[in-house]
Design an enzyme around this catalytic site. Structure first.
Site, PDB file in Angstrom:
ATOM      1  N   LYS A 198       0.841  -1.202   0.000  1.00 48.29           N
ATOM      2  CA  LYS A 198       0.000   0.000   0.000  1.00 48.29           C
ATOM      3  C   LYS A 198       0.874   1.249   0.000  1.00 48.29           C
ATOM      4  CE  LYS A 198      -0.321   0.219   5.053  1.00 48.29           C
ATOM      5  NZ  LYS A 198      -1.212   0.353   6.227  1.00 48.29           N
ATOM      6  N   ARG A 227     -10.449   0.612  14.849  1.00 49.66           N
ATOM      7  CA  ARG A 227     -10.551   1.265  13.544  1.00 49.66           C
ATOM      8  C   ARG A 227     -11.590   0.507  12.726  1.00 49.66           C
ATOM      9  NH1 ARG A 227      -4.392   2.119  11.437  1.00 49.66           N
ATOM     10  NH2 ARG A 227      -4.919   0.050  10.670  1.00 49.66           N
ATOM     11  N   TYR A 276      15.505  30.182   7.325  1.00 49.95           N
ATOM     12  CA  TYR A 276      14.444  31.032   7.855  1.00 49.95           C
ATOM     13  C   TYR A 276      14.496  31.140   9.379  1.00 49.95           C
ATOM     14  CZ  TYR A 276      12.224  30.738   3.243  1.00 49.95           C
ATOM     15  OH  TYR A 276      11.957  30.831   1.898  1.00 49.95           O
ATOM     16  N   MET A 332      11.114  24.514   2.039  1.00 50.53           N
ATOM     17  CA  MET A 332      10.291  23.725   1.131  1.00 50.53           C
ATOM     18  C   MET A 332      11.117  22.872   0.177  1.00 50.53           C
ATOM     19  SD  MET A 332       7.290  24.953  -1.517  1.00 50.53           S
ATOM     20  CE  MET A 332       6.242  25.573  -0.198  1.00 50.53           C
TER      21      MET A 332
END
Length: 437
Positions: A38, A136, A270, A318
């Site tokens: 998956k 779940r 940053y 990013m």
């Protein structure tokens, strides 16, 4: 290697996948093994890893979404495949037509798959999932007698064949957790109810990778190996990959985009959360959170550059982050290794998980589509000799033959079938014409 791969690449060793499958099969010799592919094979590429797993003896493949199962069929896999995450109105008919085992966790799903089977004139292969304590998906114990009775009736009518009964652990990665014994008992109770209803499934399964490694009483007829086939430990509490004889299959690396001298007191990235303590060398790694590098690893993520472990200096941005080389030399284009099997002293995925406060599963799975996958193979696949077309038949999949050595191999056209290094996009499709995986 294409231009994007020169920037960064996730190198996937298919020999490691095969080795891991063989190792995990050895841990559960009385059960068949399902290779869970998956989420694009936990970020490694579902189709190439599925083929490698089949070569190593995986009797089943597992997916979460129907679309993932359909992609395996489209790639030529004709073996047993189980898909377990369904919503109302799902593509039941297509799954039935493609002979995919579907999971039913409630009456609504049984009704839908039965209707689809009758409309198609084919018998649906259905596995019933019971909630043994995870909370779940899965049928609650109070509703289980109704579901099993209805499934038995649908089977008697010829609409479905109940091929499996299964459940999933909540805390198998926490040795000694009290829920483990409770779930084992609840699953055994669910099996007894199913048997009393007249169901005789082909497989009963409960064990995921941590249970496969530590709970032989949970193995039953089939074990589901997910993260383990990719060589990542399911939990630091259980041990390292090496402790279990597993080898990490993914190596994430990038070419340095910039190397420059910087004076002491220079802010980096940053927010200037890192300031150079003195004159030094800064190297820019062209990977960022858009590629799946966790921003939570700002200031902590480990990287092997110029022969030493370095730490992300300042914030992960990013598209890029910086490492402080402490004055050591490097050149643009030199390789930075974020994680791999550890053979060269590089970090492993679990080191990044520790740095980011997460799990190894997330580290490998989150590597995004901007990072091409480069498939290599350090051994010839097991099995019969290849046919004249350059592929060998292994189970239910035609698998191109890979050769060693695996790096720096000249590209060949499709007829040449030189597939020891193949770049693909996020969907597992080749991004060059140098063969197919």
């Amino acid at each position: 290697m294409n231009e994007t791969a020169k920037r960064a690449r996730a190198v996937i060793d298919l020999a490691a996948v095969r080795s891991n499958v063989r190792t995990l099969r050895g841990r559960a010799p009385g059960a068949e093994l399902m290779a869970v592919v998956k989420s694009d094979g936990y970020g490694h590429g579902a189709v190439p890893c599925a083929r490698a797993a089949r070569q190593a003896g995986a009797a089943w493949l597992g997916t979460a979404l129907p679309e993932e199962a359909f992609a395996l069929r489209a790639a030529g896999d004709a073996g047993r495949v189980l898909c377990w995450l369904w919503t109302p109105g799902g593509p039941w008919a297509r799954a039935i037509e493609q002979d995919i085992d579907v999971t039913v966790s409630g009456m609504w799903a049984l009704r839908e798959v039965t209707e689809a089977a009758r409309a198609s004139g084919r018998t649906a292969r259905v596995q019933l999932k019971t909630d043994s304590g995870l909370g779940r998906n899965g049928c609650q114990p109070a509703d289980w007698p109704e579901l099993t009775a209805a499934a038995a009736k649908a089977e008697a009518d010829g609409a479905v064949r109940i091929t499996g009964v299964w459940s999933h652990f909540a805390c198998a990665d926490e040795p000694g957790h009290p829920s483990i014994a409770l779930q084992l008992a609840a699953f055994q109770d669910a099996l007894a109810v199913a048997e009393a209803a007249g169901l005789r499934p082909e497989v009963r399964h409960l064990a995921n990778t941590p249970a496969l490694l530590t709970l032989p009483e949970s193995h039953y007829d089939l074990v589901r190996a997910g993260i383990g086939i990719y060589g990542v430990s399911p939990s630091p509490d259980l041990g390292t990959p090496q402790d279990f004889g597993l080898r990490p299959a993914m190596t994430l690396e990038a070419s340095l985009a910039s190397v420059k001298r910087a004076p002491g007191g220079h802010g980096v990235s940053y927010g200037h959360h890192y300031t150079t303590p003195g004159e030094t060398t800064l190297a820019l790694v062209p990977l960022g959170y858009a590629d799946g590098i966790p921003r939570h690893a700002s200031g902590t993520g480990p990287v092997l550059v110029a022969g030493k472990w370095r730490t992300v200096a300042g914030r992960v941005a990013m598209d890029q982050f910086v490492v402080d080389l402490d004055g050591d030399g490097a050149e643009p284009g030199d390789t930075a290794v974020l994680f791999g099997p550890g053979d060269r002293g590089e970090p492993i995925a679990e080191d990044w998980a520790l740095a980011a406060g997460t799990i190894g599963y997330e580290i490998v799975t989150r590597i995004g589509s901007r990072v091409p996958r480069l498939y290599v193979d350090t051994e010839a696949p097991d099995g019969p000799a290849p046919d004249a077309g350059g592929t060998q038949r292994t189970g239910d999949v035609n698998v191109p033959v890979a050769k060693a050595p695996v790096r720096n191999t000249p590209d060949m056209d499709a007829a040449g079938m030189d597939t020891c290094a193949v770049e693909t996009d996020a969907e597992g499709d080749p991004t060059r014409t140098g063969g197919a995986v």
